[in-house]
Scaffold this motif. Structure first.
Motif, short mmCIF file in Angstrom:
data_model
loop_
_atom_site.label_atom_id
_atom_site.label_comp_id
_atom_site.label_asym_id
_atom_site.label_seq_id
_atom_site.Cartn_x
_atom_site.Cartn_y
_atom_site.Cartn_z
N ILE A 57 0.83 -1.21 0.00
CA ILE A 57 0.00 0.00 0.00
C ILE A 57 0.87 1.26 0.00
CG2 ILE A 57 -1.69 1.33 1.34
CD1 ILE A 57 -2.86 -1.37 2.26
N ARG A 58 1.90 1.28 0.82
CA ARG A 58 2.78 2.46 0.89
C ARG A 58 3.44 2.75 -0.45
NH1 ARG A 58 7.51 2.13 3.79
NH2 ARG A 58 7.72 4.36 3.66
N THR A 59 3.78 1.72 -1.19
CA THR A 59 4.53 1.92 -2.44
C THR A 59 3.65 1.95 -3.68
OG1 THR A 59 5.00 -0.45 -2.56
CG2 THR A 59 6.64 0.94 -1.46
N LEU A 60 2.33 1.93 -3.51
CA LEU A 60 1.46 2.06 -4.68
C LEU A 60 1.73 3.39 -5.37
CD1 LEU A 60 -2.03 0.84 -3.41
CD2 LEU A 60 -0.57 -0.27 -5.10
N THR A 61 1.73 3.36 -6.68
CA THR A 61 1.90 4.59 -7.45
C THR A 61 0.65 4.83 -8.28
OG1 THR A 61 2.89 3.44 -9.32
CG2 THR A 61 4.41 4.24 -7.61
N LEU A 62 0.58 5.99 -8.88
CA LEU A 62 -0.55 6.28 -9.76
C LEU A 62 -0.57 5.31 -10.93
CD1 LEU A 62 -0.42 10.17 -9.72
CD2 LEU A 62 -2.04 8.67 -8.53
N ASP A 63 0.62 4.87 -11.35
CA ASP A 63 0.69 3.90 -12.44
C ASP A 63 0.05 2.56 -12.03
OD1 ASP A 63 1.58 3.21 -15.11
OD2 ASP A 63 3.03 1.88 -14.10
N SER A 64 0.07 2.24 -10.75
CA SER A 64 -0.57 1.00 -10.27
C SER A 64 -2.06 1.02 -10.57
CB SER A 64 -0.37 0.84 -8.77
OG SER A 64 0.99 0.84 -8.42
N LEU A 65 -2.64 2.21 -10.66
CA LEU A 65 -4.08 2.36 -10.91
C LEU A 65 -4.38 2.78 -12.35
CD1 LEU A 65 -5.22 4.16 -7.65
CD2 LEU A 65 -5.55 1.79 -8.29
N ARG A 66 -3.46 2.52 -13.26
CA ARG A 66 -3.64 2.96 -14.64
C ARG A 66 -4.90 2.37 -15.28
NH1 ARG A 66 0.92 -0.22 -14.47
NH2 ARG A 66 0.76 -2.24 -15.49
N ASP A 67 -5.38 1.23 -14.78
CA ASP A 67 -6.59 0.59 -15.31
C ASP A 67 -7.71 0.60 -14.28
OD1 ASP A 67 -5.33 -0.05 -17.76
OD2 ASP A 67 -4.48 -1.87 -16.90
N LEU A 68 -7.84 1.69 -13.52
CA LEU A 68 -8.87 1.77 -12.50
C LEU A 68 -10.27 1.67 -13.10
CD1 LEU A 68 -9.49 2.07 -9.50
CD2 LEU A 68 -9.48 4.54 -9.81
N ASP A 69 -10.46 2.21 -14.31
CA ASP A 69 -11.77 2.11 -14.97
C ASP A 69 -12.14 0.66 -15.25
OD1 ASP A 69 -12.00 4.83 -14.91
OD2 ASP A 69 -11.23 5.11 -16.95
N GLU A 70 -11.14 -0.18 -15.42
CA GLU A 70 -11.37 -1.61 -15.64
C GLU A 70 -11.26 -2.40 -14.34
OE1 GLU A 70 -8.66 -2.86 -18.69
OE2 GLU A 70 -9.17 -1.15 -19.94
N SER A 71 -11.17 -1.69 -13.21
CA SER A 71 -11.09 -2.29 -11.86
C SER A 71 -9.85 -3.16 -11.68
CB SER A 71 -12.35 -3.10 -11.56
OG SER A 71 -13.47 -2.26 -11.52
N LEU A 72 -8.73 -2.73 -12.23
CA LEU A 72 -7.48 -3.48 -12.08
C LEU A 72 -6.46 -2.67 -11.30
CD1 LEU A 72 -7.04 -4.98 -15.66
CD2 LEU A 72 -7.88 -6.14 -13.62
#
Length: 186
Positions: A57-72
């Protein structure tokens, strides 16, 4: 004068027995999930629904959520299909992050006033104050819940990034119950 010696120093008490993890108290988790603080709700959701490790969780980046619209959610060792409540809380946090720190160069998902002006992740104490109880307890509770539902050791390994030996600790108590319910057609 010499300090008195402790006669119990050399007594053998055995080894720690790692039993079945116990379920967590749900009231503090529910309160944290509905918190008006978007960071608290998002961190708790990641722990409670997907059993992410605090380091992840601490090291999550915005790139980790690049597919948030697809729930990935993309982690270094696996990709997680996000539950809808988690996706909703992450979206709310991203809106808060954008409104609070619109010009930050920090690539990490979670920010504070200090980390917004640097490129470092949030501190461990900051993260610890975000969730309602021990992260190990929340993670274990989620693993127990999944083991009770499926009892599939390999699936637990893939979902939560555990070794086979670690996953067996959670699935062993429930494997017989799941097997017998599938035989009975339940």
């Amino acid at each position: 004068m010499c300090a008195p010696s402790n006669p119990a120093v050399h007594l053998r008490v055995g080894t720690l027995h790692r039993g079945i993890p116990l379920p967590a108290d749900l009231d503090p988790i529910r309160e944290a999930l509905t918190s008006p603080d978007p960071s608290r709700a998002a961190v708790t959701a990641l722990l409670a629904f997907h059993a992410l490790r605090t380091t992840e969780i601490r090291t999550l980046t915005l790139d980790s959520l690049r597919d948030l619209d697809e729930s990935l959610l993309h982690l270094p060792d696996r990709t997680v299909l996000l539950a809808d409540p988690v996706r909703i809380r992450l979206s709310a946090y991203l809106a808060h992050r954008t409104a609070t720190w619109p010009r930050t160069a920090n690539p990490h998902l979670f920010l504070t006033r200090r980390t917004a002006i640097s490129t470092t992740p949030v501190s461990r104490p900051w993260l610890y104050r975000r969730y309602p109880s021990s992260s190990h307890l929340l993670r274990a509770d989620r693993l127990v819940d999944e083991a009770q539902a499926a009892g599939d050791t390999r699936m637990i390994c893939e979902l939560f990034g555990l070794t086979f030996k670690a996953a067996v600790r959670y699935t062993r108590p429930y494997a017989a119950a799941v097997a017998s319910s599938s035989v009975l057609g339940c």
